[in-house]
Design a protein around this motif. Structure first.
Motif, PDB file in Angstrom:
ATOM      1  N   GLY A 251       3.532  17.966  37.345  1.00 32.17           N
ATOM      2  CA  GLY A 251       3.196  19.743  38.258  1.00 32.17           C
ATOM      3  C   GLY A 251       4.547  20.589  38.055  1.00 32.17           C
ATOM      4  O   GLY A 251       5.460  19.835  37.371  1.00 32.17           O
ATOM      5  N   PRO A 252       4.212  21.603  38.539  1.00 32.41           N
ATOM      6  CA  PRO A 252       5.296  22.715  38.031  1.00 32.41           C
ATOM      7  C   PRO A 252       6.628  22.770  38.947  1.00 32.41           C
ATOM      8  O   PRO A 252       7.676  23.033  37.764  1.00 32.41           O
ATOM      9  N   PRO A 261       7.687  18.990  27.781  1.00 34.98           N
ATOM     10  CA  PRO A 261       7.815  18.317  27.022  1.00 34.98           C
ATOM     11  C   PRO A 261       8.686  16.862  27.530  1.00 34.98           C
ATOM     12  O   PRO A 261       7.612  16.193  27.892  1.00 34.98           O
ATOM     13  N   ARG A 262       9.914  17.337  28.656  1.00 36.25           N
ATOM     14  CA  ARG A 262      10.448  16.140  29.301  1.00 36.25           C
ATOM     15  C   ARG A 262       9.917  15.973  29.903  1.00 36.25           C
ATOM     16  O   ARG A 262       9.794  14.447  30.482  1.00 36.25           O
ATOM     17  N   ALA A 263       9.177  16.215  30.962  1.00 34.91           N
ATOM     18  CA  ALA A 263       8.388  16.329  32.137  1.00 34.91           C
ATOM     19  C   ALA A 263       7.731  15.886  32.386  1.00 34.91           C
ATOM     20  O   ALA A 263       6.857  14.624  32.773  1.00 34.91           O
ATOM     21  N   ALA A 323      10.031  11.679  39.180  1.00 29.99           N
ATOM     22  CA  ALA A 323       8.699  11.564  38.870  1.00 29.99           C
ATOM     23  C   ALA A 323       7.723  11.349  39.772  1.00 29.99           C
ATOM     24  O   ALA A 323       6.245  12.639  39.990  1.00 29.99           O
ATOM     25  N   GLY A 324       8.007  11.608  41.221  1.00 26.60           N
ATOM     26  CA  GLY A 324       7.054  12.131  42.379  1.00 26.60           C
ATOM     27  C   GLY A 324       7.541  13.233  42.271  1.00 26.60           C
ATOM     28  O   GLY A 324       6.779  14.722  42.959  1.00 26.60           O
ATOM     29  N   LEU A 325       8.039  14.264  41.998  1.00 31.93           N
ATOM     30  CA  LEU A 325       8.156  15.897  41.986  1.00 31.93           C
ATOM     31  C   LEU A 325       6.870  16.685  40.965  1.00 31.93           C
ATOM     32  O   LEU A 325       5.933  17.472  41.614  1.00 31.93           O
ATOM     33  N   SER A 326       6.479  15.015  40.710  1.00 29.65           N
ATOM     34  CA  SER A 326       4.916  15.711  39.526  1.00 29.65           C
ATOM     35  C   SER A 326       3.946  16.116  40.607  1.00 29.65           C
ATOM     36  O   SER A 326       2.905  16.934  39.992  1.00 29.65           O
ATOM     37  N   PRO A 331       0.150  18.933  49.205  1.00 27.36           N
ATOM     38  CA  PRO A 331       0.687  19.426  50.828  1.00 27.36           C
ATOM     39  C   PRO A 331       1.371  18.296  50.973  1.00 27.36           C
ATOM     40  O   PRO A 331       2.286  18.111  51.370  1.00 27.36           O
ATOM     41  N   ARG A 332       0.549  16.792  50.024  1.00 31.01           N
ATOM     42  CA  ARG A 332       0.214  15.615  51.021  1.00 31.01           C
ATOM     43  C   ARG A 332       1.571  15.052  50.723  1.00 31.01           C
ATOM     44  O   ARG A 332       2.108  14.614  51.350  1.00 31.01           O
ATOM     45  N   SER A 333       2.576  15.655  49.757  1.00 35.40           N
ATOM     46  CA  SER A 333       3.535  15.635  49.019  1.00 35.40           C
ATOM     47  C   SER A 333       4.274  15.911  49.580  1.00 35.40           C
ATOM     48  O   SER A 333       4.789  16.577  50.098  1.00 35.40           O
ATOM     49  N   PRO A 334       5.505  14.119  49.723  1.00 34.99           N
ATOM     50  CA  PRO A 334       6.918  14.866  50.499  1.00 34.99           C
ATOM     51  C   PRO A 334       7.810  15.898  49.663  1.00 34.99           C
ATOM     52  O   PRO A 334       8.692  16.890  50.551  1.00 34.99           O
ATOM     53  N   PHE A 335       7.531  16.043  48.291  1.00 32.36           N
ATOM     54  CA  PHE A 335       8.756  17.271  47.708  1.00 32.36           C
ATOM     55  C   PHE A 335       7.567  18.396  47.805  1.00 32.36           C
ATOM     56  O   PHE A 335       7.595  19.330  47.087  1.00 32.36           O
ATOM     57  N   CYS A 336       6.348  18.483  48.608  1.00 31.43           N
ATOM     58  CA  CYS A 336       5.435  19.369  47.983  1.00 31.43           C
ATOM     59  C   CYS A 336       6.857  21.196  49.253  1.00 31.43           C
ATOM     60  O   CYS A 336       6.794  20.553  50.353  1.00 31.43           O
ATOM     61  N   VAL A 337       7.333  21.725  48.320  1.00 26.06           N
ATOM     62  CA  VAL A 337       7.806  22.780  49.014  1.00 26.06           C
ATOM     63  C   VAL A 337       7.143  23.331  50.163  1.00 26.06           C
ATOM     64  O   VAL A 337       7.808  23.879  51.414  1.00 26.06           O
ATOM     65  N   SER A 338       5.838  23.499  50.663  1.00 18.88           N
ATOM     66  CA  SER A 338       5.454  24.006  51.441  1.00 18.88           C
ATOM     67  C   SER A 338       5.174  22.991  52.840  1.00 18.88           C
ATOM     68  O   SER A 338       4.496  24.053  53.774  1.00 18.88           O
ATOM     69  N   ALA A 339       5.333  21.945  52.250  1.00 24.95           N
ATOM     70  CA  ALA A 339       5.073  21.390  53.609  1.00 24.95           C
ATOM     71  C   ALA A 339       6.639  20.522  54.133  1.00 24.95           C
ATOM     72  O   ALA A 339       6.777  19.958  55.262  1.00 24.95           O
ATOM     73  N   GLN A 340       7.105  21.223  53.519  1.00 22.94           N
ATOM     74  CA  GLN A 340       8.672  21.343  54.831  1.00 22.94           C
ATOM     75  C   GLN A 340       9.357  22.502  55.218  1.00 22.94           C
ATOM     76  O   GLN A 340       8.177  23.234  55.924  1.00 22.94           O
TER      77      GLN A 340
END
Length: 340
Positions: A251-252, A261-263, A323-326, A331-340
């Motif tokens: 993910g970005p 590479p490390r991601a 790894a959840g940041l991937s 939009p369903r991810s709790p890490f999604c910026v647009s979902a905050q």
């Protein structure tokens, strides 16, 4: 159905090991029943010219139509860190008088007779047959398996053992056996394996060895309860045995945080894996992988464990969280910026 009776001491003595010899013998199923192991078909297809220069008729005759092989060819591993040459030396020492009875137990119930290639002198000169089998297995190992296939397989098997050991520590015998194979059932001191032969055996101080393999569709064990008890089961991660495994997409957010590479490496560490295997999957040098792993380790995102001569890496709990940041562009991810 096969039943193993285990006392508390036997359960405590249960261990894991894998076997280069057993994998070599079970890999003969690729030449007789390839559709059962589709992820490895391309790699074995490339081996075929070399395989056909060997005594392929002898090797394939060792596998019956049910994919069974004689017990004497798959003895219980005696060490977690196998050495093919030592295992083959032990196989060569098999008492010749046991060869023909084991061939009959394997082939006669289903086929009505031992294959002609084995029967031609198996009854009258079993020592010669054993020598031929061992010599041909040795040539098969050296020609087809040792250089390219075995390093991949060893990485999968070692990673599986580390995972299972952790599962047994966290979830106990019930959780472990339930996850190994649907064919296994643990209840009231008895471990049953469905399918195959039908007998009961008392482990009684011998210990039970659990053996991951690349060539089983479910739990398997010996045909007759003569040797020390073992159960083989399908190893996890067999998809990585495919010729080309696409690295995971990052993910970005995770890519900006760690670099691509490390991601990508972090996402590949959901199962324990060696530096060499990571380098193969990514088609880069082992040195480059080591540099990135060191940075991830220094940041507390990975853990490492030694298995024999290998060091295997996996994500730490912090790495799992990161790894959840991937999925942070979902939009369903709790890490999604647009979902905050």
């Amino acid at each position: 159905m096969i039943t193993f009776a285990l006392e508390l001491d036997d359960l405590a003595a249960t261990s894991f090991a894998y076997s280069a010899l057993m994998e070599s013998v079970l890999s003969l199923r690729m030449w007789t029943h390839p559709d059962y192991y589709a992820e490895q078909v391309p790699l074995f297809r490339r081996m075929r010219p070399a395989f056909e220069r060997l005594d392929a008729e002898l090797l394939t005759s060792l596998v019956d139509p049910r994919r069974w092989v004689p017990d004497f060819l798959t003895p219980r591993p005696t060490t977690p860190w196998p050495n093919f040459a030592k295992e083959l030396t032990a196989l060569r020492a098999t008492p010749p008088e046991t060869i023909w009875p084991e061939l009959e137990r394997t082939f006669v119930p289903h086929d009505g007779a031992v294959p002609e290639r084995l029967a031609s002198y198996g009854r009258d000169d079993p020592e010669r047959l054993l020598t031929e089998i061992c010599d041909t297995l040795e040539a098969y190992w050296q020609t087809c398996l040792a250089l390219e296939w075995w390093p991949r397989a060893r990485s999968v098997l070692e990673a599986d053992i580390l995972y299972r050991a952790r599962m047994m520590a966290e979830r106990g015998a019930n959780g472990l056996f339930a996850d190994l194979s649907p064919r296994l059932r643990w209840e009231s001191g008895e471990l049953t394996v469905s399918g195959g032969s039908a007998f009961a055996t008392d482990v009684s101080g011998q210990g039970l060895v659990l053996v991951p393999t690349c060539f089983a569709r479910g739990a398997i064990t010996f045909i007759t309860p003569i040797g020390p008890p073992w159960i083989a089961y399908p190893a996890r991660g067999l998809g990585t045995m495919a010729e080309h495994v696409a690295p995971p997409l990052t993910g970005p957010v995770l890519a900006r945080l760690l670099g691509v590479p490390r991601a990508r490496l972090l996402l590949m560490l959901d199962e324990p894996v060696s530096t060499t295997e990571l380098a193969r999957r990514l088609n880069v040098s082992a040195g480059a992988v080591s540099q990135h792993l060191k940075i991830l380790s220094d940041a507390g995102l990975t853990s490492r464990a030694r298995h024999g001569r290998s060091v295997l890496y996996a994500r730490s709990p912090l790495g799992d969280s990161l790894a959840g940041l991937s999925g942070s562009d979902d939009p369903r991810s709790p890490f999604c910026v647009s979902a905050q």
